[in-house]
Structure formats: C-alpha cells, structure tokens
Design a protein around this motif. Structure first.
Motif, short mmCIF file in Angstrom:
data_model
loop_
_atom_site.label_atom_id
_atom_site.label_comp_id
_atom_site.label_asym_id
_atom_site.label_seq_id
_atom_site.Cartn_x
_atom_site.Cartn_y
_atom_site.Cartn_z
N TYR A 48 0.87 -1.17 0.00
CA TYR A 48 0.00 0.00 0.00
C TYR A 48 0.91 1.23 0.00
N ARG A 49 0.37 2.41 -0.29
CA ARG A 49 1.19 3.56 -0.60
C ARG A 49 2.12 3.98 0.54
N PHE A 66 8.20 9.34 -5.07
CA PHE A 66 7.79 10.40 -6.00
C PHE A 66 6.34 10.29 -6.46
N LEU A 67 5.85 9.07 -6.62
CA LEU A 67 4.54 8.89 -7.25
C LEU A 67 3.43 9.47 -6.38
N LEU A 110 -3.11 3.27 -6.27
CA LEU A 110 -2.02 2.29 -6.18
C LEU A 110 -2.43 1.01 -5.45
N LYS A 111 -3.60 0.98 -4.87
CA LYS A 111 -3.98 -0.15 -4.02
C LYS A 111 -3.93 -1.48 -4.76
N PRO A 133 4.01 -8.38 -10.35
CA PRO A 133 4.72 -7.75 -11.49
C PRO A 133 4.53 -6.24 -11.53
N LEU A 134 3.32 -5.78 -11.22
CA LEU A 134 3.06 -4.33 -11.23
C LEU A 134 3.79 -3.65 -10.08
N ARG A 135 3.80 -4.29 -8.90
CA ARG A 135 4.51 -3.72 -7.76
C ARG A 135 6.00 -3.59 -8.06
#
Length: 271
Positions: A31-32, A223-224, A233-234, A241-243
């Motif tokens: 999580y962010r 930065f994001l 981003l959850k 792969p995305l993480r």
C-alpha cells in the motif's frame, strides 16, 4: 518542564498503540504509505554501505526494525528511542530472532546515554522534524560519531509535500505547514504528524554542513503522487509484477538530482 512531560507521554501513548506496526506492516510495500517507508529504508541501507566491522547507532529507532535488519551485516549496534513501548518491542523482537549484537535504550535525543566518538555510522531517520531543539540534537549525534564517521539523516521533504501534487496543492492554498505546539494523544490525532518544523533539501544541507559536516549524497524517495493516490495504487501494489515495476520506477526517480520525493535522505561525513 510540563511541555517536555506531555511530549514524553504523547510518544509513550503513540508507541503503545503502534509499536507492532513499526516492525512489519508500516514497511510493507503493498500500500502507498508502506511503499514510501520501504523505499526510505532501502535508501538508508544503500547509502550506508554496511561493513562487518561497523558499530552502528540508530537514534529514534522506534521498534528497532532497521537495526534488527542490519544486525547480521555489522559488528554491533545500539538503538535509542524516546518511547518505552518501542524499546520493549525492539528488545522482544531481538530475543525472538536470537539477535545478540544489538542493544536498545530509552532516552531523549538531546541527552543520549552513549559515549563520545563511539560509532562508525549514525542513523537519525524521521526524527529531527519532531524534536524540541534540533541544534542540541545534531550536536549529540556528532558527539557520539567517530571522526570520519557517517551520519545518515532522513526527514519529510517539505513536510512530505514536495511531490508534484503536494507542491500544486500548496500553490492553490489547499495545503500548508502548521507546527505542532501542544503535545498529547488527542492533539496528535488532530494534528496528524507531530511535526514541529519542516525541511527542504537546501535548508537541511545548509544547516547540517554548518556544523562542519560534508554532504556526501542527497536524494529523495517516494515520487509517485496525485489525486486519490492511495486508492489508485492499491490494486497495482497487490500484484507482484506491477509492484515490481512501480518500485523500479521509484528507484530510477530517486537516482536523479530532482528532489521531488516525499522524503529526503542525506549522507554526511564528520571531519
């Protein structure tokens, strides 16, 4: 003083509620907020380039996570924090993991119970934005650091508003910095972060090098950002792969000279 007593109780109360999260959950990049702390911890370890002969101090160590992770790569370490529940959790974790080369002590940063010129490397992560007297705090960090030793400081960058979105929100008047002035569990819940000051990259380097330190490296991380970023981003952060792609992008951004990440990571050398 009454203010110092209230400050101590506030952090004891905070640690009583949050100590277990500071061992794992708070640094989990699914999580962010966990991603931000994960990136900051990675940047600390990379910047310090730990060696087996190093003697390390982590001042403001919370539940001791960083020092416990580093323990296998160093000779010995000491963690210090203002909150006794954090220290109790750190000692319990060290026992559970059978780590014997690190010790933990409760103390304020302004009066560290440590000997002069003892440590090769000193970490002070997410602390100086909270302390009463940053001048006394820095002098104490320098006192315990060996000549030629390294001091690693992290602080929120513009109170974590240094991202493109945070800067935009400040420009349109939707965000601003407010120093915390009263200290209690209730005031912390209202204020949100218990910060009494904010730093920029230039203000942090100008201030610290004024004490005879040399800046070796200055970077920022996380930065994001953007509208509803936690929700955006959850799902990606829960898909490996995305993480991995997000973490790779963050790494690339942190290697640039652009200081638009949420946190500053500065490595300094004592003369």
């Amino acid at each position: 003083t009454s203010s110092h007593s209230s400050y101590q109780r506030m952090w004891d109360d905070f640690a009583e509620d949050r100590a277990s999260a500071y061992i794992g959950y708070k640094f989990t990049p699914r999580y962010r907020v966990g991603l931000t702390n994960f990136l900051r911890e990675e940047a600390i370890c990379e910047a310090l380039s730990l060696k087996k002969e190093d003697v390390i101090a982590d001042i403001g160590c919370a539940a001791g996570r960083q020092l416990l992770v580093m323990a296998k790569n160093i000779d010995s370490g000491v963690g210090v924090d203002i909150a006794q529940p954090f220290i109790d959790t750190a000692e319990s974790e060290a026992r559970n993991r059978q780590i014997t080369n690190v010790k933990f002590y409760r103390s304020e940063i302004e009066r560290l119970p440590l000997l002069d010129a003892t440590f090769d490397k000193v970490i002070c992560a997410e602390v100086l934005e909270h302390v009463f007297d940053k001048e006394v705090a820095l002098k104490e960090l320098l006192r315990i650091l060996k000549p030629g030793g390294l001091l690693l400081i992290t602080v929120p960058n513009m109170n974590a508003d240094a991202t493109w979105w945070g800067r935009f929100m400040r420009c349109v008047g939707r965000r601003s910095f407010h120093s915390m002035e009263r200290f209690s569990r209730e005031e912390l819940l209202k204020h949100g972060d218990a910060h009494v000051r904010e730093f920029t990259g230039s203000s942090l380097v100008t201030w610290s090098t004024g004490y005879g330190l040399t800046c070796i490296r200055l970077r920022s991380v996380s930065f994001l950002d953007g509208p509803w970023i936690d929700q955006v981003l959850k799902i990606p952060l829960h898909v490996y792969p995305l993480r991995a792609m997000i973490i790779f992008l963050e790494h690339m951004l942190s290697k640039t000279a652009i200081l638009w990440g949420r946190h500053l990571v500065v490595l300094l050398k004592k003369s």
